[in-house]
Design an enzyme around this catalytic site. Structure first.
Site, PDB file in Angstrom:
ATOM      1  N   CYS A   4       0.407  -0.913  -0.112  1.00 16.45           N
ATOM      2  CA  CYS A   4       0.240  -0.106  -0.002  1.00 16.45           C
ATOM      3  C   CYS A   4       1.045   1.150  -0.248  1.00 16.45           C
ATOM      4  O   CYS A   4       1.778   1.574   0.979  1.00 16.45           O
ATOM      5  CB  CYS A   4      -0.988   0.171   1.274  1.00 16.45           C
ATOM      6  SG  CYS A   4      -2.162   1.339   1.892  1.00 16.45           S
ATOM      7  N   HIS A 100      -9.112   7.640   2.757  1.00 22.07           N
ATOM      8  CA  HIS A 100      -8.562   8.451   2.518  1.00 22.07           C
ATOM      9  C   HIS A 100      -9.476  10.229   2.620  1.00 22.07           C
ATOM     10  O   HIS A 100     -10.168   9.841   2.014  1.00 22.07           O
ATOM     11  CB  HIS A 100      -6.972   9.076   1.641  1.00 22.07           C
ATOM     12  CG  HIS A 100      -7.619   8.316   0.391  1.00 22.07           C
ATOM     13  ND1 HIS A 100      -7.800   7.793  -0.129  1.00 22.07           N
ATOM     14  CD2 HIS A 100      -7.477   9.193  -0.715  1.00 22.07           C
ATOM     15  CE1 HIS A 100      -7.771   6.785  -1.506  1.00 22.07           C
ATOM     16  NE2 HIS A 100      -8.377   8.623  -1.803  1.00 22.07           N
TER      17      HIS A 100
HETATM   18  P1  AMP Z   1      -8.576   8.301  -4.810  1.00 21.52           P
HETATM   19  O1  AMP Z   1      -8.901   8.614  -6.344  1.00 21.52           O
HETATM   20  O2  AMP Z   1      -9.174   8.879  -4.064  1.00 21.52           O
HETATM   21  O3  AMP Z   1      -7.977   7.490  -4.563  1.00 21.52           O
HETATM   22  O4  AMP Z   1      -7.325   9.665  -4.908  1.00 21.52           O
HETATM   23  C1  AMP Z   1      -5.791   9.357  -4.855  1.00 21.52           C
HETATM   24  C2  AMP Z   1      -4.685  10.202  -4.769  1.00 21.52           C
HETATM   25  O5  AMP Z   1      -3.948   9.745  -4.123  1.00 21.52           O
HETATM   26  C3  AMP Z   1      -4.774  10.829  -6.435  1.00 21.52           C
HETATM   27  O6  AMP Z   1      -5.445  12.421  -6.295  1.00 21.52           O
HETATM   28  C4  AMP Z   1      -3.289  11.129  -6.238  1.00 21.52           C
HETATM   29  O7  AMP Z   1      -2.896  11.941  -6.485  1.00 21.52           O
HETATM   30  C5  AMP Z   1      -2.482  10.713  -5.274  1.00 21.52           C
HETATM   31  N1  AMP Z   1      -1.303  10.080  -5.042  1.00 21.52           N
HETATM   32  C6  AMP Z   1      -1.090   9.499  -5.619  1.00 21.52           C
HETATM   33  N2  AMP Z   1       0.684   8.543  -5.087  1.00 21.52           N
HETATM   34  C7  AMP Z   1       0.443   9.562  -4.272  1.00 21.52           C
HETATM   35  C8  AMP Z   1       1.651  10.571  -3.457  1.00 21.52           C
HETATM   36  N3  AMP Z   1       2.747   9.467  -3.638  1.00 21.52           N
HETATM   37  N4  AMP Z   1       2.042  10.919  -2.819  1.00 21.52           N
HETATM   38  C9  AMP Z   1       0.914  12.011  -2.327  1.00 21.52           C
HETATM   39  N5  AMP Z   1      -0.523  11.111  -3.801  1.00 21.52           N
HETATM   40  C10 AMP Z   1      -0.869  10.934  -3.769  1.00 21.52           C
HETATM   41 ZN    ZN Z   2      -2.438   0.973   3.225  1.00 20.97          ZN
END
Ligand code: AMP
Ligand code: ZN
Length: 115
Positions: A4, A100
């Site tokens: 994850c 999140h």
């Molecule tokens: P969701 O579509 O609600 O699952 O949102 C996942 C979010 O995580 C997206 O807005 C991505 O830009 C963000 N995300 C993915 N990888 C990272 C990372 N390494 N650091 C910060 N944000 C991330």
């Molecule tokens: Zn996790």
């Protein structure tokens, strides 16, 4: 949880711009921000999604909203307003399978949150 990405961020195995951290919660800037302020607030416990919440998570979810308020104040978006989004499951557009809360603000957001 091993694979994850957010668990890795929580353990500092992947770098992030940390905004807030306590025993149970971490907040960091989204890597692809959709607004001037776009912060992800996550429980440190690996909860895969909203539908996996259990009674024992009630307190942490309440605390997350208080943390969101605190961050909104620090980021100077409390007065003008902001949006909190939780994507859940495939139709909800959830990409990362670790619960999140998106805190989004710093500009006037569209009124349509569904597309
Ligand atoms: P969701 O579509 O609600 O699952 O949102 C996942 C979010 O995580 C997206 O807005 C991505 O830009 C963000 N995300 C993915 N990888 C990272 C990372 N390494 N650091 C910060 N944000 C991330
Ligand atoms: Zn996790």
């Amino acid at each position: 949880m091993e694979d994850c990405i957010f668990c890795k961020i929580i353990k500092n195995e992947i770098p992030s711009q940390i905004i807030y951290e306590d025993e149970n919660i971490k907040a960091f800037r989204d890597i692809h921000p959709i607004a001037p302020v776009h912060i992800l607030v996550v429980p440190k416990k690996h909860i895969p999604s909203l539908i996996e919440l259990t009674n024992e998570d009630k307190e942490i979810i309440g605390k997350i909203y208080l943390v969101i308020n605190e961050i909104a104040e620090k980021e100077n978006i409390k007065e003008k307003g902001f949006r909190v989004i939780v994507n859940c499951g495939e139709d909800g557009g959830q990409e990362v399978k670790h619960l999140h809360f998106h805190l989004i603000g710093g500009k006037k957001l569209g009124t349509k949150i569904v597309s």
